[in-house]
Design an enzyme around this catalytic site. Structure first.
Site, mmCIF file in Angstrom:
data_model
loop_
_atom_site.group_PDB
_atom_site.id
_atom_site.type_symbol
_atom_site.label_atom_id
_atom_site.label_comp_id
_atom_site.label_asym_id
_atom_site.label_seq_id
_atom_site.Cartn_x
_atom_site.Cartn_y
_atom_site.Cartn_z
ATOM 1 C CE LYS A 79 32.879 -36.511 68.163
ATOM 2 N NZ LYS A 79 31.605 -36.599 67.429
ATOM 3 C CB SER A 154 31.803 -34.059 64.555
ATOM 4 O OG SER A 154 31.022 -34.898 65.388
ATOM 5 C CB SER A 178 29.031 -37.035 64.117
ATOM 6 O OG SER A 178 28.760 -35.736 63.681
#
Length: 485
Positions: A79, A154, A178
């Site tokens: 990420k 996210s 997330s």
């Protein structure tokens, strides 16, 4: 059959037997990215040259019989809010469009030491603020199960890349759901570890008392292997816990006889789609057949979790994001008349609308006239939410419910109404406020879209969470289903 249809242990065996090389695995990752990335758009930055060079180097080590770590030579996606030395880290924000870190996050040091190979950096909601990855400053990631729907957020890029078979596993971060919510939307396995189980050093901070890095994988066993490598105390992170890391893979016994499950009535009530509710009840029946029992309980303060979270997380974000001012790194406006104007213009132009909304909300909650009424009260309610979990865990081993109220929604469906978007995390946020671990595993489909089952455990008891998740997974075949791209 793709190489990434194999589990971590199977890939490790193939490497040990010399049936495939590490270079083959890296080639497979970039081949698949070339095939589907235009549709899915999970990656922001690729690391191809360095990854291929590292694969060759590790193949030489493997030939000498030097390495036996299960992750050795396996490709991974990261990420883009986890700093990677020499590899651009943007947090999907224009304010960090050119940020090239000079150090690695602790989790990256541990992955590199284990021999994992970083394939690239994955798309996300800007600064991890969002539930759909539509808030990225650069591109729109799509759900591999339905390209007209969001992958969640996210960590949408992290979940979509694994579901699409671009990498066998990835790292995400979880502040209010997330990791778990995109894992549910994309039909993969995502764990938010206990707060303090994994070092946050090198994770670009959103809300420091809530953020945790965790693994996203195709199977529970793969998830356990990845957590094994990244977990543990870190002198660079004062909030990391000095508690021994057990062998998570050894916990996957399949035996849940006598296990006591709590099912909060608040997690199956109003707002949860009937099809999702039925999928969870069917999953509980599977666990019953395996020897577990379940009872309905109450987490009475969970109805305040959403408001509590947005006050606390936004307050912490307003402080954390003050560092992005155009002075030391990242975007800087060309239109400033003076220093103060440079701060204003840089932040106005560099941050997206959702980030600015939360900074404003947090600044308001922390202001002297409202601190007691909002921030201080939210902290008190957080304590009550935490106590609710502690009370339930005095009598039960795990708490189970849906990960999300609905399956993945359509792109653009909720962008005009922030509150509707925020409601999507209503079942995951309480876990972050309490600091306990939770995993999402696939438990069904609604109109061809995956549904996630959330299994919540006691502080630092990821082993039990994994054991229950693995037992359920082995009794079903949802984790074997793959999207057609």
């Amino acid at each position: 059959m793709s190489l990434f249809d194999h589990t971590v242990s199977e890939l490790h065996t193939l490497l040990q037997k010399k049936e495939v090389s590490i270079s083959d695995l890296v080639d497979e990752s970039y081949r698949r990215i070339g095939e589907v990335e235009e549709k899915v758009q999970a990656f922001l930055t690729l690391n191809e040259e360095q990854a291929r060079a590292k694969a060759k180097e590790l193949d030489d080590k493997l030939a000498k019989g030097e390495e036996t770590n299960p992750l050795f030579g396996l490709p991974i996606g990261i990420k883009d809010n986890i700093v990677t030395k020499g590899l651009r880290t943007t947090c999907a924000s224009k304010i960090l469009y050119n940020f090239d870190p000079i150090y690695d996050a602790t989790v990256m040091e541990r992955l590199n030491a284990a021999g994992a190979i970083t394939i690239g950096k994955l798309n996300m909601d800007e600064f991890a603020m969002g539930s759909s990855t539509e808030n990225s400053g650069f591109q729109l990631t799509r759900n591999p199960w339905d390209l007209e729907r969001v992958p969640g957020g996210s960590s949408g890029g992290s979940a979509a890349a694994v579901a699409a078979g671009e990498v066998p596993f990835s790292l995400g971060s979880d502040t209010g759901g997330s990791i778990r919510q995109p894992a549910a939307f994309c039909g993969v396995v995502g764990l938010k570890p206990t707060y303090g189980r994994v070092s946050r050093f090198g994770l670009v901070a959103f809300a420091s008392s809530l953020d945790q890095i965790g693994p996203i994988t195709r199977t529970v066993e793969d998830n356990a292997y990845l957590l094994q490598v990244i977990a543990g105390v870190d002198p660079m992170d004062s909030t990391s816990a000095n508690i021994d890391v057990p062998n998570y893979v050894e916990a996957l016994t399949g035996d849940i006889k006598g296990l006591k499950i709590a099912v909060p009535k608040e997690y199956l009530g109003e707002g949860v789609a009937e099809e999702v509710r039925q999928s969870v009840l069917a999953a509980l029946s599977v666990l019953e057949k395996l020897g577990a029992t379940w009872e309905e309980v109450s987490l009475p303060h969970s109805k305040y979790a959403l408001a509590t979270y947005y006050l606390l997380a936004s307050s912490e974000a307003s402080a954390n994001l003050a560092r992005f001012d155009g002075v030391r790194y990242g975007y800087r406006t060309d239109n400033a008349k003076n220093l103060i104007d440079m701060y204003k213009q840089t932040r106005s132009e560099g941050f997206g609308s959702e980030v600015k909304r939360r900074i404003m909300l947090g600044t308001f909650a922390l202001s002297s006239g409202y601190y007691d009424a909002y921030y201080k009260k939210a902290q008190k309610v957080r304590t009550l939410i935490k106590r609710d979990f502690e009370n339930v865990f005095e009598q039960y081993d795990v708490i189970i419910g849906p990960t999300t109220p609905t399956p993945a929604f359509k792109i653009g469906e909720k962008t005009s109404d922030p509150l509707t978007m925020y409601m999507n995390d209503i079942l995951t946020i309480p876990v972050n406020l309490a600091g306990v671990p939770a995993i999402s595993v696939p438990c069904g489909f609604v109109d061809g879209l995956p549904v996630g089952l959330q299994i919540i455990g006691k502080h630092f008891d990821e082993s039990t969470v994994y054991r229950v998740a693995h037992a359920f997974e082995q009794a079903t075949d949802y984790h074997k289903q793959k999207p057609v791209l």
